[in-house]
Design a protein around this motif. Structure first.
Motif, mmCIF file in Angstrom:
data_model
loop_
_atom_site.group_PDB
_atom_site.id
_atom_site.type_symbol
_atom_site.label_atom_id
_atom_site.label_comp_id
_atom_site.label_asym_id
_atom_site.label_seq_id
_atom_site.Cartn_x
_atom_site.Cartn_y
_atom_site.Cartn_z
ATOM 1 N N GLN A 37 2.296 8.734 -8.167
ATOM 2 C CA GLN A 37 1.932 9.895 -8.972
ATOM 3 C C GLN A 37 1.614 9.435 -10.381
ATOM 4 N N PHE A 38 0.645 10.097 -10.997
ATOM 5 C CA PHE A 38 0.186 9.636 -12.308
ATOM 6 C C PHE A 38 -0.190 10.818 -13.183
ATOM 7 N N SER A 39 0.149 10.727 -14.490
ATOM 8 C CA SER A 39 -0.200 11.761 -15.465
ATOM 9 C C SER A 39 -1.231 11.198 -16.450
ATOM 10 N N PHE A 40 -2.356 11.875 -16.575
ATOM 11 C CA PHE A 40 -3.378 11.453 -17.529
ATOM 12 C C PHE A 40 -2.932 11.789 -18.954
ATOM 13 N N PRO A 41 -3.348 10.997 -19.930
ATOM 14 C CA PRO A 41 -3.051 11.341 -21.318
ATOM 15 C C PRO A 41 -3.745 12.643 -21.725
ATOM 16 N N LYS A 42 -3.333 13.190 -22.857
ATOM 17 C CA LYS A 42 -3.763 14.523 -23.276
ATOM 18 C C LYS A 42 -5.279 14.651 -23.387
ATOM 19 N N ASP A 43 -5.940 13.675 -24.012
ATOM 20 C CA ASP A 43 -7.387 13.787 -24.231
ATOM 21 C C ASP A 43 -8.154 13.788 -22.913
ATOM 22 N N GLU A 44 -7.734 12.927 -21.984
ATOM 23 C CA GLU A 44 -8.442 12.879 -20.703
ATOM 24 C C GLU A 44 -8.072 14.069 -19.813
ATOM 25 N N SER A 45 -6.835 14.532 -19.947
ATOM 26 C CA SER A 45 -6.434 15.735 -19.204
ATOM 27 C C SER A 45 -7.315 16.916 -19.603
ATOM 28 N N GLN A 58 -4.338 21.202 -19.075
ATOM 29 C CA GLN A 58 -5.181 20.568 -20.092
ATOM 30 C C GLN A 58 -4.425 19.526 -20.915
ATOM 31 N N LYS A 59 -3.107 19.674 -21.028
ATOM 32 C CA LYS A 59 -2.317 18.738 -21.823
ATOM 33 C C LYS A 59 -1.671 17.648 -20.971
ATOM 34 N N ASN A 60 -1.584 17.882 -19.678
ATOM 35 C CA ASN A 60 -0.907 16.922 -18.812
ATOM 36 C C ASN A 60 -1.373 17.100 -17.372
ATOM 37 N N CYS A 61 -2.551 16.515 -17.073
ATOM 38 C CA CYS A 61 -3.099 16.605 -15.720
ATOM 39 C C CYS A 61 -2.400 15.571 -14.834
ATOM 40 N N VAL A 62 -1.782 16.052 -13.767
ATOM 41 C CA VAL A 62 -1.010 15.178 -12.876
ATOM 42 C C VAL A 62 -1.712 15.051 -11.530
ATOM 43 N N VAL A 63 -1.781 13.810 -11.019
ATOM 44 C CA VAL A 63 -2.403 13.576 -9.716
ATOM 45 C C VAL A 63 -1.442 12.825 -8.808
ATOM 46 N N THR A 64 -1.617 13.036 -7.501
ATOM 47 C CA THR A 64 -0.869 12.295 -6.490
ATOM 48 C C THR A 64 -1.839 11.352 -5.782
ATOM 49 N N ILE A 65 -1.480 10.081 -5.707
ATOM 50 C CA ILE A 65 -2.341 9.080 -5.080
ATOM 51 C C ILE A 65 -2.320 9.260 -3.566
ATOM 52 N N LEU A 66 -3.496 9.447 -2.976
ATOM 53 C CA LEU A 66 -3.623 9.637 -1.527
ATOM 54 C C LEU A 66 -3.930 8.335 -0.799
ATOM 55 N N GLU A 67 -4.768 7.508 -1.440
ATOM 56 C CA GLU A 67 -5.204 6.264 -0.787
ATOM 57 C C GLU A 67 -5.534 5.223 -1.848
ATOM 58 N N THR A 68 -5.174 3.981 -1.561
ATOM 59 C CA THR A 68 -5.446 2.872 -2.470
ATOM 60 C C THR A 68 -6.225 1.797 -1.727
#
Length: 234
Positions: A15-23, A57-67
């Protein structure tokens, strides 16, 4: 496919959280929502397919499905290129070289260099954008600037070349490059390398080469060299 870049994602990340600007860019500008899929690279060859679990917008969180690991190119190319008088010409070179395929870049300060200060932060933004545009998962290394003498006095593995315009005995670069090899090529400033620099490079086992019959601008010569090596390795 749209490719996002973040160097902090590791192969074992779940799981990963993008920084604010990219979120903000992902959620507000691109209008991505929960459940949407993103493709992300860490610039080290890995491609991550991820699903947005929190579209904030301040903390977009994603779950990794495949690497997956993207296969690297079969050769390593290091271009040492003198900064051009106009920054946009060097930026053009960085963009196109990244698209074609390059491993690392070093700005070199030469006797005839008119520009001796470079903005690495701006250059890295150009490289990052070109990497994403070309859907490559490998981020070329942009080294700190070095003076010509300091660069040449390093130890190199693979083949080393210097492309210059002096009327001396030179070989065609295309005739010297071997596929699946490690290669370093020196490209000089608008005023070319000095006689002293050429002699130093040859002393340090750099082979003098020509890139063609016409005199090329610095950024054009760098792209010709980059493409020649890529073409030989196709």
């Amino acid at each position: 496919m749209q490719l996002f870049y973040n160097p902090d994602i590791q192969p074992d990340t779940t799981q990963f959280s993008f920084p604010k600007d990219e979120s903000r860019h992902i959620v507000k500008v691109l209008r991505k929502q929960t459940g949407d899929t993103l493709n992300i690279t860490n610039g080290k060859g890995y491609l991550f397919e991820a699903e947005i679990t929190i579209a904030d917008q301040k903390n977009c969180v994603v779950t990794i499905l495949e690497t997956t690991l993207q296969q690297p190119q079969h050769y390593k190319l290091h271009l040492a290129v003198a900064p051009t008088k106009m920054n946009d010409r060097y930026e053009w070179f960085l963009e196109k070289a990244t698209e074609i395929g390059i491993t690392s870049i070093t700005p070199i300060i030469c006797d005839h260099s008119e520009r001796k200060v470079v903005k690495l932060e701006r250059f890295n933004k150009i490289i990052q954008s070109a990497m994403k545009q070309s859907l490559s998962c490998y981020y070329p290394i942009l080294n700190d600037p070095l003076h010509f003498k300091d660069f040449c006095n390093q130890e190199f593995s693979g083949d080393t070349f210097i492309a210059h315009c002096e009327e001396t005995d030179k070989k065609s670069l295309k005739s010297q490059v071997l596929p699946k090899n490690e290669i370093t090529i020196l490209i000089g400033p608008e005023g070319d390398f000095s006689i002293k620099e050429i002699a130093l490079a040859i002393k340090n086992n750099f082979t003098p080469v020509t890139l063609g019959q016409t005199r090329l601008r610095t950024e054009t010569a760098a792209i010709v060299a980059c493409h020649s090596v890529a073409f030989i390795n196709e």
